[in-house]
Write a protein that holds these residues in place. Structure first.
Motif, PDB file in Angstrom:
ATOM      1  N   LEU A  97       0.832  -1.204   0.000  1.00 59.93           N
ATOM      2  CA  LEU A  97       0.000   0.000   0.000  1.00 59.93           C
ATOM      3  C   LEU A  97       0.869   1.259   0.000  1.00 59.93           C
ATOM      4  CD1 LEU A  97      -2.670  -1.067   2.656  1.00 59.93           C
ATOM      5  CD2 LEU A  97      -2.855  -1.213   0.173  1.00 59.93           C
ATOM      6  N   ARG A  98       1.973   1.216  -0.750  1.00 61.12           N
ATOM      7  CA  ARG A  98       2.870   2.374  -0.756  1.00 61.12           C
ATOM      8  C   ARG A  98       2.177   3.663  -1.196  1.00 61.12           C
ATOM      9  NH1 ARG A  98       7.992   3.772  -4.527  1.00 61.12           N
ATOM     10  NH2 ARG A  98       6.466   3.143  -6.084  1.00 61.12           N
ATOM     11  N   PRO A  99       1.372   3.678  -2.272  1.00 61.24           N
ATOM     12  CA  PRO A  99       0.695   4.934  -2.638  1.00 61.24           C
ATOM     13  C   PRO A  99      -0.196   5.488  -1.533  1.00 61.24           C
ATOM     14  CG  PRO A  99       0.559   3.351  -4.429  1.00 61.24           C
ATOM     15  CD  PRO A  99       1.097   2.612  -3.251  1.00 61.24           C
ATOM     16  N   ALA A 100      -0.857   4.583  -0.790  1.00 58.48           N
ATOM     17  CA  ALA A 100      -1.750   5.034   0.277  1.00 58.48           C
ATOM     18  C   ALA A 100      -0.955   5.639   1.433  1.00 58.48           C
ATOM     19  CB  ALA A 100      -2.599   3.864   0.778  1.00 58.48           C
ATOM     20  N   PHE A 101       0.151   5.002   1.809  1.00 65.30           N
ATOM     21  CA  PHE A 101       0.975   5.537   2.895  1.00 65.30           C
ATOM     22  C   PHE A 101       1.581   6.884   2.523  1.00 65.30           C
ATOM     23  CE2 PHE A 101       0.978   1.107   4.409  1.00 65.30           C
ATOM     24  CZ  PHE A 101       0.779   1.317   5.770  1.00 65.30           C
ATOM     25  N   VAL A 102       2.139   6.976   1.314  1.00 67.56           N
ATOM     26  CA  VAL A 102       2.760   8.229   0.882  1.00 67.56           C
ATOM     27  C   VAL A 102       1.714   9.328   0.746  1.00 67.56           C
ATOM     28  CG1 VAL A 102       4.049   9.342  -0.969  1.00 67.56           C
ATOM     29  CG2 VAL A 102       4.669   7.036  -0.242  1.00 67.56           C
ATOM     30  N   GLY A 103       0.588   9.021   0.111  1.00 61.19           N
ATOM     31  CA  GLY A 103      -0.464  10.024  -0.056  1.00 61.19           C
ATOM     32  C   GLY A 103      -1.042  10.494   1.265  1.00 61.19           C
ATOM     33  N   HIS A 104      -1.239   9.556   2.184  1.00 67.56           N
ATOM     34  CA  HIS A 104      -1.776   9.929   3.487  1.00 67.56           C
ATOM     35  C   HIS A 104      -0.804  10.822   4.248  1.00 67.56           C
ATOM     36  CE1 HIS A 104      -5.027   9.073   6.358  1.00 67.56           C
ATOM     37  NE2 HIS A 104      -4.113   9.251   7.299  1.00 67.56           N
ATOM     38  N   LEU A 105       0.483  10.510   4.154  1.00 66.96           N
ATOM     39  CA  LEU A 105       1.490  11.340   4.814  1.00 66.96           C
ATOM     40  C   LEU A 105       1.525  12.740   4.213  1.00 66.96           C
ATOM     41  CD1 LEU A 105       3.837  11.566   6.828  1.00 66.96           C
ATOM     42  CD2 LEU A 105       5.346  10.712   5.033  1.00 66.96           C
ATOM     43  N   LEU A 121       1.130   5.620  -7.359  1.00 66.72           N
ATOM     44  CA  LEU A 121       1.823   6.640  -6.580  1.00 66.72           C
ATOM     45  C   LEU A 121       1.746   7.977  -7.310  1.00 66.72           C
ATOM     46  CD1 LEU A 121       3.558   7.293  -4.105  1.00 66.72           C
ATOM     47  CD2 LEU A 121       5.569   6.735  -5.468  1.00 66.72           C
ATOM     48  N   ASN A 122       1.220   8.987  -6.618  1.00 67.30           N
ATOM     49  CA  ASN A 122       1.045  10.302  -7.219  1.00 67.30           C
ATOM     50  C   ASN A 122       1.519  11.361  -6.231  1.00 67.30           C
ATOM     51  OD1 ASN A 122       0.071  12.535  -8.756  1.00 67.30           O
ATOM     52  ND2 ASN A 122      -1.780  12.538  -7.493  1.00 67.30           N
ATOM     53  N   LEU A 123       2.401  12.236  -6.689  1.00 73.22           N
ATOM     54  CA  LEU A 123       2.912  13.318  -5.853  1.00 73.22           C
ATOM     55  C   LEU A 123       2.364  14.668  -6.285  1.00 73.22           C
ATOM     56  CD1 LEU A 123       6.655  12.207  -5.582  1.00 73.22           C
ATOM     57  CD2 LEU A 123       4.745  11.648  -4.061  1.00 73.22           C
ATOM     58  N   ASN A 124       1.476  14.684  -7.269  1.00 74.58           N
ATOM     59  CA  ASN A 124       0.878  15.922  -7.761  1.00 74.58           C
ATOM     60  C   ASN A 124      -0.385  16.221  -6.958  1.00 74.58           C
ATOM     61  OD1 ASN A 124      -0.108  18.101  -9.147  1.00 74.58           O
ATOM     62  ND2 ASN A 124       0.018  17.152 -11.170  1.00 74.58           N
ATOM     63  N   LEU A 125      -0.371  17.320  -6.222  1.00 69.94           N
ATOM     64  CA  LEU A 125      -1.509  17.666  -5.366  1.00 69.94           C
ATOM     65  C   LEU A 125      -2.742  18.085  -6.149  1.00 69.94           C
ATOM     66  CD1 LEU A 125       0.365  19.640  -2.575  1.00 69.94           C
ATOM     67  CD2 LEU A 125      -0.750  17.418  -2.337  1.00 69.94           C
ATOM     68  N   LEU A 126      -2.598  18.363  -7.423  1.00 68.27           N
ATOM     69  CA  LEU A 126      -3.729  18.780  -8.250  1.00 68.27           C
ATOM     70  C   LEU A 126      -4.427  17.597  -8.917  1.00 68.27           C
ATOM     71  CD1 LEU A 126      -2.283  21.994  -9.918  1.00 68.27           C
ATOM     72  CD2 LEU A 126      -3.766  21.811  -7.914  1.00 68.27           C
ATOM     73  N   LYS A 127      -4.026  16.387  -8.583  1.00 67.17           N
ATOM     74  CA  LYS A 127      -4.650  15.183  -9.118  1.00 67.17           C
ATOM     75  C   LYS A 127      -5.146  14.314  -7.969  1.00 67.17           C
ATOM     76  CE  LYS A 127      -1.894  14.992 -13.370  1.00 67.17           C
ATOM     77  NZ  LYS A 127      -0.964  14.172 -14.183  1.00 67.17           N
ATOM     78  N   PRO A 128      -6.038  13.351  -8.263  1.00 63.99           N
ATOM     79  CA  PRO A 128      -6.499  12.457  -7.190  1.00 63.99           C
ATOM     80  C   PRO A 128      -5.327  11.769  -6.506  1.00 63.99           C
ATOM     81  CG  PRO A 128      -7.858  12.190  -9.139  1.00 63.99           C
ATOM     82  CD  PRO A 128      -6.732  13.090  -9.536  1.00 63.99           C
ATOM     83  N   MET A 129      -5.401  11.644  -5.200  1.00 65.23           N
ATOM     84  CA  MET A 129      -4.294  11.109  -4.413  1.00 65.23           C
ATOM     85  C   MET A 129      -4.816  10.052  -3.451  1.00 65.23           C
ATOM     86  SD  MET A 129      -1.501  13.223  -2.155  1.00 65.23           S
ATOM     87  CE  MET A 129      -0.787  13.920  -3.650  1.00 65.23           C
ATOM     88  N   ALA A 130      -4.079   8.980  -3.336  1.00 66.42           N
ATOM     89  CA  ALA A 130      -4.483   7.891  -2.443  1.00 66.42           C
ATOM     90  C   ALA A 130      -4.289   8.296  -0.989  1.00 66.42           C
ATOM     91  CB  ALA A 130      -3.672   6.643  -2.753  1.00 66.42           C
ATOM     92  N   SER A 131      -5.076   7.708  -0.128  1.00 66.22           N
ATOM     93  CA  SER A 131      -4.930   7.893   1.318  1.00 66.22           C
ATOM     94  C   SER A 131      -5.186   6.557   1.998  1.00 66.22           C
ATOM     95  CB  SER A 131      -5.890   8.960   1.844  1.00 66.22           C
ATOM     96  OG  SER A 131      -7.231   8.588   1.598  1.00 66.22           O
ATOM     97  N   LEU A 132      -4.631   6.395   3.158  1.00 67.85           N
ATOM     98  CA  LEU A 132      -4.711   5.113   3.849  1.00 67.85           C
ATOM     99  C   LEU A 132      -6.139   4.785   4.265  1.00 67.85           C
ATOM    100  CD1 LEU A 132      -2.716   2.915   4.639  1.00 67.85           C
ATOM    101  CD2 LEU A 132      -2.506   3.991   6.879  1.00 67.85           C
ATOM    102  N   THR A 133      -6.868   5.766   4.733  1.00 62.73           N
ATOM    103  CA  THR A 133      -8.231   5.506   5.223  1.00 62.73           C
ATOM    104  C   THR A 133      -9.181   5.130   4.088  1.00 62.73           C
ATOM    105  OG1 THR A 133      -8.563   7.898   5.127  1.00 62.73           O
ATOM    106  CG2 THR A 133      -8.012   6.950   7.258  1.00 62.73           C
TER     107      THR A 133
END
Length: 295
Positions: free
Chosen positions: A61-69, A220-232
């Motif tokens: 769940l790397r995208p979710a952990f990174v996005g949530h952080l 994995l997405n680091l662009n804040l202007l696009k949909p981003m994963a989150s852990l919850t």
């Protein structure tokens, strides 16, 4: 009459104790289930691997952990300064103003506002005009949820600082901003920090506002202007999904998230129960010592 009062006292005390034990039982039952199931499926790969296609076991769940952080950190950067400044204004500038007393009541109401309503408001303001979900709107929604908690805590902690300390600082020729930053803040820093930690813990486990704002992303997405994963949100999708390994990863993610929130809450409680009289006494002695030297 005396026997009746004793009986009523014992009865109410016993009833209160039973209700407390009833609540504690379910709390430990939930935490125990989460601990057993989450720890059983906890693996290092969960943090540093990307999700596999649906139906293929493995992955993480790397995208979710990174996005949530990212979302939580950005929300903290926005919500903490606004909350502290609002609390300072309520305590130091708006005490005698009826208008700011009304704002203080509105802030109290915002604390109990359902998070899904905050998500819907941010959706209408930031998501709908842009035409797509984005990470920055999720951070804004979480910051708005955090800000009232920090503002109220800061206000209450600053009100605990004795007025005599402010008057002593004014007598030494300090400006108002100096009194607030160098005297009042130092005396109430433990309480303010406790409010900040509680505010962060408040937003860490939120799902509903992120469903309306940042939504989710399987990559994995680091662009804040696009949909981003989150852990919850990922946990919510995995729990509702049909695959058993999704459920296992959701248990492990829930365990990590719960332990993080629990750690923040414990830190806040420890800071809250520290003796805040010591810094207040130290500052008061310093002011008196300076005043004597001036004389």
């Amino acid at each position: 009459m005396k026997a009746y009062r004793k009986f009523l006292n014992v009865f109410m005390l016993s009833l209160s104790s039973l209700m407390a034990l009833y609540g504690i039982f379910w709390l430990f039952w939930i935490l125990g289930s989460l601990f057993l199931n989450g720890l059983k499926y906890l693996k290092p790969e969960l943090i540093y691997l990307d999700p596999t296609p649906p139906g293929m076991e493995g992955g993480g769940l790397r995208p979710a952990f990174v996005g949530h952080l990212i979302i939580t950190s950005l929300a903290t950067l926005m919500g903490v300064p606004m909350g502290i400044m609002a609390g300072v204004y309520f305590s130091e500038y708006g005490r005698e103003s009826a208008f700011f007393r009304v704002l203080r009541q509105i802030t109290d109401i915002m604390v109990s506002t359902p998070s899904i309503i905050m998500g819907a408001v941010v959706y209408a303001v930031l998501v709908k005009p842009l035409g797509h979900f984005n990470g920055i709107s999720g951070a804004v929604a979480l910051a708005l949820l955090m800000m009232p908690v920090i503002a109220i805590t800061t206000d209450e902690m600053l009100k605990l600082v004795p007025q005599q300390m402010r008057e002593a600082a004014y007598a030494l020729g300090a400006y108002k901003w100096q009194v607030i930053s160098k005297v009042v803040f130092r005396a109430a820093k433990v309480g303010i920090l406790t409010g900040v930690i509680l505010g962060v813990a408040r937003i860490t486990g939120e799902t509903a506002p992120l469903l309306f704002t940042s939504f989710n992303n399987n990559f994995l997405n680091l662009n804040l202007l696009k949909p981003m994963a989150s852990l919850t949100v990922t946990m919510f999708n995995y729990v509702m999904g049909p695959y058993h390994y999704w459920h296992q990863q959701a248990w492990a993610a829930a365990f990590i998230l719960t332990m993080g929130v629990l750690a923040l809450s414990v830190i806040a409680r420890v800071l809250l129960h520290r003796d805040i009289i010591s810094p207040i006494a130290y500052i008061a002695r310093s002011i008196v010592r300076r005043n004597r030297k001036g004389e």
